[in-house]
Design a protein around this motif. Structure first.
Motif, short mmCIF file in Angstrom:
data_model
loop_
_atom_site.label_atom_id
_atom_site.label_comp_id
_atom_site.label_asym_id
_atom_site.label_seq_id
_atom_site.Cartn_x
_atom_site.Cartn_y
_atom_site.Cartn_z
N PRO A 1 0.82 -1.21 0.00
CA PRO A 1 0.00 0.00 0.00
C PRO A 1 0.86 1.27 0.00
CG PRO A 1 -0.85 -1.59 1.57
CD PRO A 1 0.46 -2.13 1.09
N ASN A 2 0.46 2.22 -0.83
CA ASN A 2 1.14 3.53 -0.93
C ASN A 2 2.56 3.45 -1.49
OD1 ASN A 2 -1.14 4.86 0.29
ND2 ASN A 2 -0.39 4.15 2.29
N LYS A 3 2.88 2.31 -2.10
CA LYS A 3 4.20 2.16 -2.73
C LYS A 3 4.06 2.20 -4.26
CE LYS A 3 6.88 1.53 0.90
NZ LYS A 3 8.06 2.37 1.20
N ALA B 1 9.26 4.05 -2.92
CA ALA B 1 9.59 3.06 -3.95
C ALA B 1 9.47 1.64 -3.43
CB ALA B 1 11.00 3.30 -4.49
N GLU B 2 8.71 0.83 -4.12
CA GLU B 2 8.70 -0.61 -3.87
C GLU B 2 9.97 -1.22 -4.46
OE1 GLU B 2 7.41 -3.85 -2.15
OE2 GLU B 2 5.77 -2.42 -2.42
N SER C 1 19.08 0.10 2.13
CA SER C 1 17.86 0.36 2.91
C SER C 1 16.81 -0.73 2.70
CB SER C 1 17.28 1.72 2.54
OG SER C 1 16.65 1.69 1.27
N GLY C 2 17.06 -1.63 1.74
CA GLY C 2 16.15 -2.74 1.50
C GLY C 2 15.30 -2.61 0.25
N ILE C 3 15.45 -1.52 -0.49
CA ILE C 3 14.69 -1.32 -1.72
C ILE C 3 15.40 -2.03 -2.87
CG2 ILE C 3 13.80 0.38 -3.37
CD1 ILE C 3 13.73 2.38 -1.04
N PRO C 4 14.74 -2.97 -3.54
CA PRO C 4 15.39 -3.66 -4.67
C PRO C 4 15.62 -2.70 -5.85
CG PRO C 4 13.49 -4.90 -3.86
CD PRO C 4 13.42 -3.53 -3.24
N ILE C 5 16.74 -2.88 -6.51
CA ILE C 5 17.07 -2.16 -7.73
C ILE C 5 17.47 -3.19 -8.77
CG2 ILE C 5 18.57 -0.44 -8.83
CD1 ILE C 5 18.98 0.82 -6.09
N TYR C 6 16.96 -3.03 -9.99
CA TYR C 6 17.26 -3.95 -11.07
C TYR C 6 17.89 -3.16 -12.22
CZ TYR C 6 13.83 -6.61 -8.41
OH TYR C 6 13.15 -7.23 -7.39
N GLU D 1 5.42 -9.63 -13.12
CA GLU D 1 4.00 -9.40 -12.88
C GLU D 1 3.85 -8.61 -11.59
OE1 GLU D 1 -0.11 -11.88 -11.98
OE2 GLU D 1 1.34 -12.72 -13.39
N PHE D 2 3.18 -7.48 -11.67
CA PHE D 2 2.94 -6.62 -10.51
C PHE D 2 1.44 -6.36 -10.40
CE2 PHE D 2 7.07 -5.10 -12.33
CZ PHE D 2 7.89 -5.66 -11.38
N ASN D 3 0.87 -6.77 -9.29
CA ASN D 3 -0.56 -6.57 -9.04
C ASN D 3 -1.42 -7.06 -10.20
OD1 ASN D 3 0.48 -5.22 -6.80
ND2 ASN D 3 -1.13 -3.68 -6.82
N GLY D 4 -1.04 -8.20 -10.76
CA GLY D 4 -1.82 -8.79 -11.83
C GLY D 4 -1.54 -8.20 -13.21
N LYS D 5 -0.67 -7.21 -13.31
CA LYS D 5 -0.31 -6.61 -14.60
C LYS D 5 1.03 -7.20 -15.04
CE LYS D 5 -3.72 -3.56 -14.63
NZ LYS D 5 -4.81 -3.56 -15.64
N THR D 6 1.09 -7.60 -16.31
CA THR D 6 2.31 -8.23 -16.82
C THR D 6 3.18 -7.22 -17.56
OG1 THR D 6 1.02 -8.94 -18.74
CG2 THR D 6 1.34 -10.53 -16.97
N PHE D 7 4.49 -7.34 -17.34
CA PHE D 7 5.47 -6.42 -17.91
C PHE D 7 6.54 -7.19 -18.66
CE2 PHE D 7 3.53 -3.90 -14.69
CZ PHE D 7 3.83 -2.56 -14.91
#
Length: 250
Positions: free
Chosen positions: A5-7, A43-44, A80-85, A115-121
């Motif tokens: 939420p809120n990310k 940021a997620e 800080s724990g935020i993934p970066i790709y 796939e993020f929240n049911g959306k495919t990338f």
């Protein structure tokens, strides 16, 4: 992945730090660091889609000088724990494992699916994809061969960097940079590539860099091709809030 939420998920590409000179590139580097500072608040994860540097080559014990602020900020965010790709572009295609070892950032040399929240990338840099551009595709095969990289490592880093910077600016066949004018959907090869990919598998968003032109184009039913633009003239980035994808300017 389910976005908290809120990310949000952030995307950026084609910063080309170091071009045309380190001195002229520095204000853009500062601006990008400020953007990273801002987006880390919600940021997620963060996707960097290549050409972060105008040239990057990893010798066994040497990496290019400079870019300390950007690398430090990426390290801070990752710690800080935020993934970066990170996706390798045509200007940093000789990236190896430095980001993985020093920053804990995975490096990809080709497209990846998410796939993020049911959306495919489908996500990648975009160079060498689609019809045409045969000259660059041939050059890329040469430059990415293990023998070419082995041979280049025999150059002293000072000479290797100077040669690469010259070629990056002067030889567009090697750099792979296309005309930055919009060519129309039928001639935009990443648009055509996206449509062909959709013939075999559906994606909601096909996200690329490389073209330096911010654009969102519908390429199928509930499917959009997104180009992130650049951090040279546009300073644009993508953001996905779990429901919709938007291009924004910083």
């Amino acid at each position: 992945m389910t976005i908290s939420p809120n990310k949000k998920i952030y995307f950026a590409s084609d910063q080309h730090f170091g071009a045309p000179t380190p001195e002229l590139s520095f204000p853009r580097e500062q601006k990008f660091v400020a953007w990273l500072d801002e987006v880390k608040k919600d940021a997620e994860c963060i996707f960097l889609l290549g050409d972060l540097f105008d040239f990057w080559f990893e010798y066994k014990t040497v990496v290019p000088k400079g870019f300390v602020r950007v690398l430090g900020k990426l390290a801070e965010i990752r710690d800080s724990g935020i993934p970066i790709y990170f996706f390798v572009g045509n200007h940093d295609l000789w990236m190896n494992d430095y980001f993985q070892k020093e920053l804990n950032i995975p490096v990809y040399h080709d497209n990846q699916e998410y796939e993020f929240n049911g959306k495919t990338f489908l996500i990648g840099h975009g160079d060498g994809k689609g019809p045409g551009d045969k000259g660059y595709k041939r050059m890329k095969k040469v430059f990415t061969s293990p023998f070419s990289k082995w041979l280049y490592r025999w150059l002293h880093p000072d000479l290797g960097m100077k040669l690469a910077q010259y070629l990056s600016v002067k030889n567009k066949l090697i750099s792979g940079d296309a005309d930055v004018k919009f060519l129309g959907e039928e001639k935009e090869w990443l648009v055509q590539y996206s449509k062909r990919k959709l013939e075999t598998k559906h994606y909601n968003y096909l996200v690329f860099g490389h073209r330096h032109l911010p654009m969102v184009i519908t390429v199928g039913e509930n499917a959009q091709y997104v180009n992130l633009g650049d951090w040279i003239g546009y300073f644009t980035y993508g953001v996905f809030d779990g429901e919709k994808f938007e291009l924004k300017e910083y």
